[in-house]
Scaffold this active site. Structure first.
Site, PDB file in Angstrom:
ATOM      1  N   HIS A 162       0.821  -1.221   0.000  1.00  0.00           N
ATOM      2  CA  HIS A 162       0.000   0.000   0.000  1.00  0.00           C
ATOM      3  C   HIS A 162       0.850   1.265   0.000  1.00  0.00           C
ATOM      4  O   HIS A 162       1.979   1.272   0.501  1.00  0.00           O
ATOM      5  CB  HIS A 162      -0.876   0.031   1.266  1.00  0.00           C
ATOM      6  CG  HIS A 162      -1.833  -1.108   1.361  1.00  0.00           C
ATOM      7  ND1 HIS A 162      -2.353  -1.550   2.555  1.00  0.00           N
ATOM      8  CD2 HIS A 162      -2.359  -1.930   0.415  1.00  0.00           C
ATOM      9  CE1 HIS A 162      -3.152  -2.570   2.341  1.00  0.00           C
ATOM     10  NE2 HIS A 162      -3.177  -2.825   1.043  1.00  0.00           N
ATOM     11  N   LYS A 167       6.672   6.061   6.994  1.00  0.00           N
ATOM     12  CA  LYS A 167       6.232   5.200   8.091  1.00  0.00           C
ATOM     13  C   LYS A 167       7.439   4.659   8.860  1.00  0.00           C
ATOM     14  O   LYS A 167       8.506   4.472   8.284  1.00  0.00           O
ATOM     15  CB  LYS A 167       5.420   4.010   7.548  1.00  0.00           C
ATOM     16  CG  LYS A 167       4.155   4.398   6.831  1.00  0.00           C
ATOM     17  CD  LYS A 167       3.553   3.249   6.057  1.00  0.00           C
ATOM     18  CE  LYS A 167       2.392   3.741   5.216  1.00  0.00           C
ATOM     19  NZ  LYS A 167       1.955   2.731   4.225  1.00  0.00           N
ATOM     20  N   ASP A 227      -6.976  -5.937  -1.641  1.00  0.00           N
ATOM     21  CA  ASP A 227      -5.566  -6.155  -1.992  1.00  0.00           C
ATOM     22  C   ASP A 227      -5.413  -7.120  -3.167  1.00  0.00           C
ATOM     23  O   ASP A 227      -4.452  -7.040  -3.924  1.00  0.00           O
ATOM     24  CB  ASP A 227      -4.784  -6.650  -0.770  1.00  0.00           C
ATOM     25  CG  ASP A 227      -4.560  -5.540   0.241  1.00  0.00           C
ATOM     26  OD1 ASP A 227      -4.009  -5.825   1.319  1.00  0.00           O
ATOM     27  OD2 ASP A 227      -4.956  -4.384  -0.055  1.00  0.00           O
ATOM     28  N   TYR A 243       2.793   1.072  13.521  1.00  0.00           N
ATOM     29  CA  TYR A 243       3.619   1.954  12.713  1.00  0.00           C
ATOM     30  C   TYR A 243       3.150   3.403  12.789  1.00  0.00           C
ATOM     31  O   TYR A 243       1.961   3.671  12.880  1.00  0.00           O
ATOM     32  CB  TYR A 243       3.705   1.490  11.255  1.00  0.00           C
ATOM     33  CG  TYR A 243       2.402   1.168  10.596  1.00  0.00           C
ATOM     34  CD1 TYR A 243       1.754  -0.035  10.843  1.00  0.00           C
ATOM     35  CD2 TYR A 243       1.825   2.051   9.698  1.00  0.00           C
ATOM     36  CE1 TYR A 243       0.549  -0.352  10.228  1.00  0.00           C
ATOM     37  CE2 TYR A 243       0.632   1.744   9.069  1.00  0.00           C
ATOM     38  CZ  TYR A 243       0.005   0.554   9.343  1.00  0.00           C
ATOM     39  OH  TYR A 243      -1.183   0.248   8.735  1.00  0.00           O
TER      40      TYR A 243
HETATM   41  C1  LIG Z   1      -4.787   2.296   6.852  1.00  0.00           C
HETATM   42  C2  LIG Z   1      -6.035   2.762   7.573  1.00  0.00           C
HETATM   43  C3  LIG Z   1      -7.222   2.049   7.492  1.00  0.00           C
HETATM   44  N1  LIG Z   1      -8.343   2.492   8.153  1.00  0.00           N
HETATM   45  C4  LIG Z   1      -9.562   1.687   8.076  1.00  0.00           C
HETATM   46  C5  LIG Z   1     -10.050   1.434   6.674  1.00  0.00           C
HETATM   47  C6  LIG Z   1     -10.675   0.061   6.752  1.00  0.00           C
HETATM   48  O1  LIG Z   1     -12.030   0.170   7.137  1.00  0.00           O
HETATM   49  C7  LIG Z   1      -9.909  -0.644   7.864  1.00  0.00           C
HETATM   50  C8  LIG Z   1      -8.857  -1.608   7.356  1.00  0.00           C
HETATM   51  O2  LIG Z   1      -8.059  -0.901   6.419  1.00  0.00           O
HETATM   52  P1  LIG Z   1      -7.075  -1.685   5.456  1.00  0.00           P
HETATM   53  O3  LIG Z   1      -7.725  -2.943   4.969  1.00  0.00           O
HETATM   54  O4  LIG Z   1      -6.549  -0.706   4.440  1.00  0.00           O
HETATM   55  O5  LIG Z   1      -5.905  -2.081   6.484  1.00  0.00           O
HETATM   56  P2  LIG Z   1      -4.495  -2.679   6.077  1.00  0.00           P
HETATM   57  O6  LIG Z   1      -4.637  -3.645   4.957  1.00  0.00           O
HETATM   58  O7  LIG Z   1      -3.822  -3.123   7.318  1.00  0.00           O
HETATM   59  O8  LIG Z   1      -3.728  -1.411   5.506  1.00  0.00           O
HETATM   60  C9  LIG Z   1      -2.420  -1.053   5.935  1.00  0.00           C
HETATM   61  O9  LIG Z   1      -1.580  -2.011   5.417  1.00  0.00           O
HETATM   62  C10 LIG Z   1      -0.254  -1.678   5.072  1.00  0.00           C
HETATM   63  C11 LIG Z   1       0.665  -2.637   5.777  1.00  0.00           C
HETATM   64  C12 LIG Z   1       0.161  -0.290   5.220  1.00  0.00           C
HETATM   65  O10 LIG Z   1       1.349   0.036   5.244  1.00  0.00           O
HETATM   66  C13 LIG Z   1      -0.847   0.759   5.209  1.00  0.00           C
HETATM   67  O11 LIG Z   1      -0.490   1.770   6.141  1.00  0.00           O
HETATM   68  C14 LIG Z   1      -2.229   0.375   5.457  1.00  0.00           C
HETATM   69  O12 LIG Z   1      -2.856   0.542   4.204  1.00  0.00           O
HETATM   70  O13 LIG Z   1      -9.259   0.407   8.615  1.00  0.00           O
HETATM   71  C15 LIG Z   1      -8.339   3.647   8.903  1.00  0.00           C
HETATM   72  O14 LIG Z   1      -9.365   4.042   9.484  1.00  0.00           O
HETATM   73  N2  LIG Z   1      -7.171   4.374   8.986  1.00  0.00           N
HETATM   74  C16 LIG Z   1      -6.023   3.983   8.356  1.00  0.00           C
HETATM   75  O15 LIG Z   1      -4.992   4.674   8.469  1.00  0.00           O
END
Ligand SMILES: Cc1cn([C@H]2C[C@H](O)[C@@H](COP(=O)(O)OP(=O)(O)O[C@H]3O[C@H](C)C(=O)[C@H](O)[C@H]3O)O2)c(=O)[nH]c1=O
Length: 181
Positions: free
Chosen positions: A63, A73, A170, A133
């Site tokens: 991401h 980060k 993803d 992070y």
């Molecule tokens: C990233 C983020 C997500 N969210 C909410 C949005 C979704 O409803 C839920 C899960 O989000 P997401 O599926 O994007 O989470 P990850 O797949 O862990 O995303 C992260 O994964 C990789 C490792 C990264 O480096 C990024 O910082 C980040 O994108 O949390 C938020 O409210 N705030 C945030 O900063």
């Protein structure tokens, strides 16, 4: 108090904080802005801390946030073991399209600094893992983008143990050649 190892990707470092052990357990300063700036030469003001819990085989990423919302980060595993991966997406970088990976665990206390212009992701190697992070820009959903984890051009070795578990989002991420930073 803060060891730094430079990677082959400019601006991407592995930091290790000092641990003070005694008969009760241990103490460590997990982040210290002055020491970070002195060690890296970077003045970074982190504004948001994130934390995610994953079970074995989960792969989150790759991401990044686009344009003015790009995030630097500082990533660490506070429980368990992950393979942390970053990809240099900076068009003018001599290492454009190259990746770096590092095993982060609560034991080795390694932290990976991911500059703006990089994609970031991790693969969960332990039964459970908690990754924390710091980000130097706020979350902007509309600026979210990424790269499909198994892009053949990047050929990232994720050290997979079987089929990884990814979010639907993803699984639909674009190829590296098609991204807009
Ligand atoms: C990233 C983020 C997500 N969210 C909410 C949005 C979704 O409803 C839920 C899960 O989000 P997401 O599926 O994007 O989470 P990850 O797949 O862990 O995303 C992260 O994964 C990789 C490792 C990264 O480096 C990024 O910082 C980040 O994108 O949390 C938020 O409210 N705030 C945030 O900063």
């Amino acid at each position: 108090m803060l060891d730094i190892v430079h990677t082959q990707l400019e601006g991407c470092f592995v930091l290790t904080t000092k641990v003070f052990k005694d008969n009760r357990g241990w103490f460590s300063e997990s982040y210290h802005q002055n020491r970070f700036e002195k060690a890296t030469g970077y003045k970074v003001d982190f504004v948001q801390d994130n934390e995610s819990y994953s079970t074995e085989g989960v792969l989150r990423g790759l991401h990044f946030q686009k344009g003015e919302y790009a995030q630097a980060k500082l990533v660490r595993a506070v429980y368990g073991k992950v393979l942390d991966v970053v990809v240099d997406c900076r068009k003018n970088s001599p290492t454009f399209g190259q990746y770096f990976s590092e095993i982060l665990t609560s034991e080795n206390r390694k932290q990976l600094f991911v500059p703006k212009g990089f994609a970031h992701g991790f693969y969960t190697l332990s039964k459970e893992a908690i990754v924390q992070y710091k980000c130097d820009n706020y979350y902007h959903k509309e600026a979210e983008s990424g790269i499909i984890y198994n892009d053949p051009e990047l050929a990232i070795d994720w050290q997979l143990n079987g089929r990884p578990v990814l979010s639907e989002k993803d699984l639909q991420l674009p190829r590296f050649k098609d991204i807009e930073i």
